[in-house]
Design a protein around this motif. Structure first.
Motif, PDB file in Angstrom:
ATOM      1  N   PHE A  52      -2.060   7.063  -5.778  1.00 40.46           N
ATOM      2  CA  PHE A  52      -2.022   5.927  -4.849  1.00 40.46           C
ATOM      3  C   PHE A  52      -0.844   5.047  -5.234  1.00 40.46           C
ATOM      4  N   ASN A  56      -3.414  -0.223   1.562  1.00 39.72           N
ATOM      5  CA  ASN A  56      -4.832  -0.595   1.519  1.00 39.72           C
ATOM      6  C   ASN A  56      -5.548   0.185   0.428  1.00 39.72           C
ATOM      7  N   GLU A  57      -5.696  -0.460  -0.732  1.00 39.47           N
ATOM      8  CA  GLU A  57      -6.288   0.239  -1.870  1.00 39.47           C
ATOM      9  C   GLU A  57      -7.743   0.607  -1.624  1.00 39.47           C
ATOM     10  N   SER A  93      -2.412   3.595   3.708  1.00 40.80           N
ATOM     11  CA  SER A  93      -2.213   3.667   2.264  1.00 40.80           C
ATOM     12  C   SER A  93      -1.183   4.746   1.961  1.00 40.80           C
ATOM     13  N   TRP A 109       1.691   9.142   3.554  1.00 41.42           N
ATOM     14  CA  TRP A 109       0.751   8.071   3.863  1.00 41.42           C
ATOM     15  C   TRP A 109      -0.366   8.506   4.792  1.00 41.42           C
TER      16      TRP A 109
END
Length: 119
Positions: A52, A56-57, A93, A109
């Motif tokens: 990651f 947007n975690e 993300s 993404w």
């Protein structure tokens, strides 16, 4: 530590699942898969992960996902598992490949629209 000096490379080929800006229901676990190609001269080895990167975690279920060893010229599928939030909206993300703590290759993404109507 010769292994660290090897420059590994990657290229984005295509989205396999979850095309950009598609609608999905809230509170749903989905797998996003990309096809990537080893466009370098060295195999990736067994220490490559999809990590990651930003965005947007809370969309991503894990911070890192294992990636299989791609030989030079080989195309492999790379996946991340996400869970759609309870609130509607557009969520994004970003992930990158990482080997021995160093990023390589392009960002990939997940870009989805969450809508309760799409149950």
């Amino acid at each position: 530590e010769n292994e660290k000096k090897i420059k590994v490379m990657a290229d984005f080929v295509k989205d396999v699942t979850l095309p950009d800006r598609t609608y999905y229901p809230t509170d749903t676990v989905l797998t996003k898969t990309w096809k990537m190609k080893n466009n370098g001269e060295h195999e990736w080895g067994n220490k490559v992960e999809l990590v990651f990167f930003k965005g947007n975690e809370k969309l991503t279920l894990e911070k890192r996902y294992p990636v299989i060893n791609a030989k030079p010229g080989q195309e492999v599928e790379v996946s991340a598992v996400i869970k759609t939030p309870n609130r509607k909206g557009r969520y994004c993300s970003y992930y990158r490949l990482q080997r021995n703590g160093e990023y390589f290759g392009p960002r990939v993404w997940v870009d989805i629209i969450v809508s309760p109507q799409h149950q």
